[in-house]
Design a protein around this motif. Sequence first.
Motif, PDB file in Angstrom:
ATOM      1  N   THR A   1       0.840  -1.203   0.000  1.00 47.53           N
ATOM      2  CA  THR A   1       0.000   0.000   0.000  1.00 47.53           C
ATOM      3  C   THR A   1       0.872   1.248   0.000  1.00 47.53           C
ATOM      4  O   THR A   1       0.457   2.321   0.378  1.00 47.53           O
ATOM      5  CB  THR A   1      -0.933   0.017   1.234  1.00 47.53           C
ATOM      6  OG1 THR A   1      -0.134  -0.187   2.404  1.00 47.53           O
ATOM      7  CG2 THR A   1      -1.976  -1.065   1.146  1.00 47.53           C
ATOM      8  N   ASN A   2       2.135   1.061  -0.419  1.00 46.25           N
ATOM      9  CA  ASN A   2       3.073   2.182  -0.406  1.00 46.25           C
ATOM     10  C   ASN A   2       2.617   3.332  -1.315  1.00 46.25           C
ATOM     11  O   ASN A   2       2.949   4.481  -1.071  1.00 46.25           O
ATOM     12  CB  ASN A   2       4.467   1.694  -0.816  1.00 46.25           C
ATOM     13  CG  ASN A   2       5.520   2.725  -0.542  1.00 46.25           C
ATOM     14  OD1 ASN A   2       6.032   3.367  -1.443  1.00 46.25           O
ATOM     15  ND2 ASN A   2       5.841   2.928   0.738  1.00 46.25           N
TER      16      ASN A   2
ATOM     17  N   ASN B   1       4.988  -1.925   2.635  1.00 46.60           N
ATOM     18  CA  ASN B   1       5.573  -0.763   1.966  1.00 46.60           C
ATOM     19  C   ASN B   1       6.464  -1.131   0.786  1.00 46.60           C
ATOM     20  O   ASN B   1       7.282  -0.323   0.353  1.00 46.60           O
ATOM     21  CB  ASN B   1       6.396   0.050   2.963  1.00 46.60           C
ATOM     22  CG  ASN B   1       5.548   1.112   3.621  1.00 46.60           C
ATOM     23  OD1 ASN B   1       4.709   1.727   2.965  1.00 46.60           O
ATOM     24  ND2 ASN B   1       5.736   1.313   4.899  1.00 46.60           N
TER      25      ASN B   1
ATOM     26  N   ASN C   1       8.312  -1.452  -2.428  1.00 49.44           N
ATOM     27  CA  ASN C   1       8.380  -0.534  -3.574  1.00 49.44           C
ATOM     28  C   ASN C   1       9.707  -0.741  -4.297  1.00 49.44           C
ATOM     29  O   ASN C   1      10.515  -1.589  -3.914  1.00 49.44           O
ATOM     30  CB  ASN C   1       8.209   0.914  -3.100  1.00 49.44           C
ATOM     31  CG  ASN C   1       9.301   1.336  -2.138  1.00 49.44           C
ATOM     32  OD1 ASN C   1      10.475   1.361  -2.483  1.00 49.44           O
ATOM     33  ND2 ASN C   1       8.919   1.669  -0.907  1.00 49.44           N
TER      34      ASN C   1
HETATM   35  C1  LIG Z   1       6.706   4.056   1.129  1.00 49.23           C
HETATM   36  O1  LIG Z   1       7.872   3.415   1.617  1.00 49.23           O
HETATM   37  C2  LIG Z   1       8.909   4.277   2.033  1.00 49.23           C
HETATM   38  C3  LIG Z   1      10.033   3.445   2.543  1.00 49.23           C
HETATM   39  O2  LIG Z   1      10.387   2.460   1.679  1.00 49.23           O
HETATM   40  C4  LIG Z   1       8.417   5.222   3.092  1.00 49.23           C
HETATM   41  O3  LIG Z   1       9.435   6.159   3.398  1.00 49.23           O
HETATM   42  C5  LIG Z   1       7.156   5.936   2.654  1.00 49.23           C
HETATM   43  O4  LIG Z   1       6.642   6.712   3.722  1.00 49.23           O
HETATM   44  C6  LIG Z   1       6.116   4.934   2.203  1.00 49.23           C
HETATM   45  N1  LIG Z   1       4.913   5.611   1.734  1.00 49.23           N
HETATM   46  C7  LIG Z   1       3.705   5.341   2.206  1.00 49.23           C
HETATM   47  C8  LIG Z   1       2.567   6.096   1.607  1.00 49.23           C
HETATM   48  O5  LIG Z   1       3.496   4.515   3.099  1.00 49.23           O
END
Ligand SMILES: *[C@@H]1O[C@H](CO)[C@@H](O)[C@H](O)[C@H]1NC(C)=O
Length: 369
Positions: A41-42, A121, A123
């Motif tokens: 859900t990143n 997370n 990605n």
């Molecule tokens: C996505 O992952 C990164 C770390 O890999 C993090 O810093 C970031 O906050 C994440 N975004 C969300 C929307 O959770």
Amino acid sequence: MAASGAPLWAVCVLRLALATVYFQEEFLDGERWRNRWVQSTNDSQLGHFRLSSGKFYGHKEKDKGLQTTQNGRFYAISARFKPFSNKGKTLVIQYTVKHEQKMDCGGGYIKVFPADVDQKNLNGKSQYYIMFGPDICGFDIKKVHVILHFKNQYHSNKKSIRCKVDGFTHLYTLILRPDLTYEVKIDSQSIEAGSIEYDWNLTSLKKMEKSSAESKDWAQAKDDKSQDWEKHFLDASASKPSDWNSELDGDWPAPMLQKPPYQDGLKPEGIDKDVWLHQKMKNTNYLTEYDLSEFENIGAIGLELWQVRSGTIFDNFLITDDEEYAENFGKTTWGETKVKNRTLAELQEPPPTPSQLAPTPKASNGSNP
Ligand SMILES: *[C@@H]1O[C@H](CO)[C@@H](O)[C@H](O)[C@H]1NC(C)=O
Ligand SMILES: *[C@@H]1O[C@H](CO)[C@@H](O)[C@H](O)[C@H]1NC(C)=O
């Protein structure tokens, strides 16, 4: 992990006692895969997967796998298993991939992650150990990636391995062996094999490290007044006695230097730098430090990729330490359904005519030759 089908157990029953299966997934239990696979859900724009055997298949249920469903999206999904180290063991990673949408640009590879990967997370920046599988984009990129993470860097294979570009299901297998050899198979056929040291540009990595270790440690050794030379150095100035018979007496052991061979303000004498380095490397298992294919804490597998046109189906994931088990698993899954798969595909979709190969928007070129 998905339960294995009966035929597989029958075929593999002898191997089961020996093989360790770290992960196996055939998506045979309906929607329960959602309990095992974690969608990242990143980013809210990440594409979604569904379970599907596609427009054509060899077996409607058995050929169900994870299918990408939205065009022009990044995808990120992963599944965990009990963490393990492949140190001293063979590692086999295998899965099937089918680009039934006639892939123009997109990833068809998998990534293997350390156990501490943040699945929610996941990605493009999530650190992985291994990336393996086909990548297609336009006419230029049609390759099988084998990327290994080593000393905080990703190392690609030097040899370029061509991937399959048609719309059928293909079986991709990567084997990393503890003797530092590797093999890549497509559809159970060996496509590339060799030494990890040579095919991953390790020689240059080694040279770089050697020269920096050399200058740093040698400078330190020379400066270190309390250095116990006796323990570390052969007397390179001594020569083999003329009556020494190597066949009877074995290799001639060069005498060790008896004392620190220098005093304040004098350079070490009688020590050959190469002999010194050789001894040092022997003592510290220098060579085994360069095992690119050794991973301490393998704990997840995932799909983290981009696709212009969706529709790819990933299935029959396997991670094991046994090449023969993987071979059999390939036969009983992909092998069982591939012929019907092709026949059905040809019935439904005759080969594209030139007019169907007209350029599509966005993609630099339409279908694969
Ligand atoms: C996505 O992952 C990164 C770390 O890999 C993090 O810093 C970031 O906050 C994440 N975004 C969300 C929307 O959770
Ligand atoms: C091999 O490694 C060296 C040093 O890291 C690098 O400069 C070179 O470009 C690499 N060659 C290939 C073919 O990757």
